[in-house]
Scaffold this active site. Structure first.
Site, PDB file in Angstrom:
ATOM      1  N   LYS A  13     -31.942  19.376  14.021  1.00  0.00           N
ATOM      2  CA  LYS A  13     -32.126  19.436  12.564  1.00  0.00           C
ATOM      3  C   LYS A  13     -33.226  18.482  12.101  1.00  0.00           C
ATOM      4  O   LYS A  13     -34.121  18.853  11.353  1.00  0.00           O
ATOM      5  CB  LYS A  13     -30.812  19.062  11.834  1.00  0.00           C
ATOM      6  CG  LYS A  13     -29.620  19.931  12.215  1.00  0.00           C
ATOM      7  CD  LYS A  13     -28.351  19.506  11.485  1.00  0.00           C
ATOM      8  CE  LYS A  13     -27.822  18.125  11.831  1.00  0.00           C
ATOM      9  NZ  LYS A  13     -27.343  17.984  13.225  1.00  0.00           N
ATOM     10  N   ARG A 161     -30.135   4.984  18.523  1.00  0.00           N
ATOM     11  CA  ARG A 161     -28.995   4.822  17.632  1.00  0.00           C
ATOM     12  C   ARG A 161     -27.778   4.295  18.377  1.00  0.00           C
ATOM     13  O   ARG A 161     -27.502   4.712  19.499  1.00  0.00           O
ATOM     14  CB  ARG A 161     -28.660   6.157  16.974  1.00  0.00           C
ATOM     15  CG  ARG A 161     -29.582   6.466  15.824  1.00  0.00           C
ATOM     16  CD  ARG A 161     -29.483   7.892  15.358  1.00  0.00           C
ATOM     17  NE  ARG A 161     -28.120   8.378  15.227  1.00  0.00           N
ATOM     18  CZ  ARG A 161     -27.816   9.604  14.847  1.00  0.00           C
ATOM     19  NH1 ARG A 161     -28.790  10.458  14.543  1.00  0.00           N
ATOM     20  NH2 ARG A 161     -26.568   9.987  14.765  1.00  0.00           N
ATOM     21  N   ARG A 172     -18.077  13.096  17.763  1.00  0.00           N
ATOM     22  CA  ARG A 172     -18.871  13.734  16.704  1.00  0.00           C
ATOM     23  C   ARG A 172     -18.810  15.250  16.828  1.00  0.00           C
ATOM     24  O   ARG A 172     -18.778  15.961  15.827  1.00  0.00           O
ATOM     25  CB  ARG A 172     -20.317  13.218  16.767  1.00  0.00           C
ATOM     26  CG  ARG A 172     -20.431  11.823  16.143  1.00  0.00           C
ATOM     27  CD  ARG A 172     -21.603  11.028  16.667  1.00  0.00           C
ATOM     28  NE  ARG A 172     -22.874  11.647  16.414  1.00  0.00           N
ATOM     29  CZ  ARG A 172     -23.994  11.326  17.062  1.00  0.00           C
ATOM     30  NH1 ARG A 172     -23.969  10.394  17.993  1.00  0.00           N
ATOM     31  NH2 ARG A 172     -25.111  11.924  16.777  1.00  0.00           N
TER      32      ARG A 172
END
Ligand code: ADP
Ligand code: ADP
Ligand code: ZN
Length: 215
Positions: A13, A161, A172
């Site tokens: 994305k 991250r 997730r």
């Protein structure tokens, strides 16, 4: 034009949103980036969000909806924007509809980037970004043109991250299927949901999205 890029963590994305931003002049609105900035700045919301993000769980709807409601009122959103990582629950999708209709605008497309679960762990564990401008890279799939130098800004510092580890990825993904995937039928019913094959190369996926946006 107002577009949603939809898909599981690591689907691509952000990568595609950054390309559309450069090519179409729409602003990328990534709730993940906004939340990480709030965490780094130790704002009230940032402190509330941090624990959830580290655990691979969703941040509360109230916080995320509030952030987006404020952000889309800013001047740079007037020509349109790409939502990357929002909405992630049906409640967020409903709140977005309300915000847009209040502003007299509507969604143009919801594009689902479809990627097999087995590919996501590799994408996430190889992911890193420029520490200065957040341009996204990957250890093997998308390297800077000059080793160690950001293509976009010339920066030489990069970061990974804290939540991009195998254990958190699994959580997730579970959150994605439990809370976020149910948003798909919400948009399908409105007739604005379209799919692209996210297993293809970054350039190929970009071309599939461009074809949808040009139609
Ligand atoms: P990815 O692109 O890998 O899915 P993001 O950067 O979009 O990751 O999101 C990172 C984390 O930020 C999520 O795991 C979640 O904790 C939080 N987050 C981001 N967007 C939302 C949202 N719309 N609703 C709730 N939590 C969110
Ligand atoms: P998301 O925003 O959906 O979590 P990203 O755009 O950050 O996903 O992509 C995750 C990682 O996978 C990044 O390192 C990116 O460079 C890489 N990537 C994105 N799209 C593709 C693709 N089509 N093929 C291979 N790697 C990709
Ligand atoms: Zn950079």
């Amino acid at each position: 034009m107002i577009i949603i890029l939809f898909g599981p963590p690591g689907a691509g994305k952000g990568t595609q949103a950054q390309r559309i931003e450069k090519e179409n002049g729409l602003v990328q609105l990534s709730t993940g980036d906004m939340l990480r900035a709030a965490v780094a700045a130790k704002t009230h919301y940032g402190q509330k969000a941090q624990e959830k993000m580290q655990a691979g769980q969703l941040v509360s709807d109230d916080i995320v909806i509030g952030i987006i409601a404020d952000r889309i009122k800013e001047d740079d959103c007037k020509n349109g924007f790409i939502l990357d990582g929002f909405p992630r629950t049906v409640a967020q999708a409903e709140a977005l509809d309300e915000m847009l209709s209040e502003g007299g605008v509507a969604l143009d497309a919801v594009i689902e980037i479809q990627v097999d679960d087995s590919a996501l762990v590799d994408r996430i564990s190889g992911r890193y970004t420029c520490a200065n401008c957040l341009e996204g890279y990957h250890d093997t799939n998308l390297k800077p043109k000059v080793d160690g130098v950001c293509d976009a800004c010339g920066g030489t510092e990069f970061k990974r991250r804290a939540d991009d580890n195998a254990e958190t990825v699994e959580k997730r993904l579970k959150e994605y299927y439990a809370q976020t995937a149910p948003v798909l039928p919400y948009y399908a019913k409105k007739g604005i949901l379209q799919q692209v094959d996210g297993m293809k190369s970054i350039d190929d996926v970009a071309a599939q999205i461009a074809a949808i946006l040009a139609a």
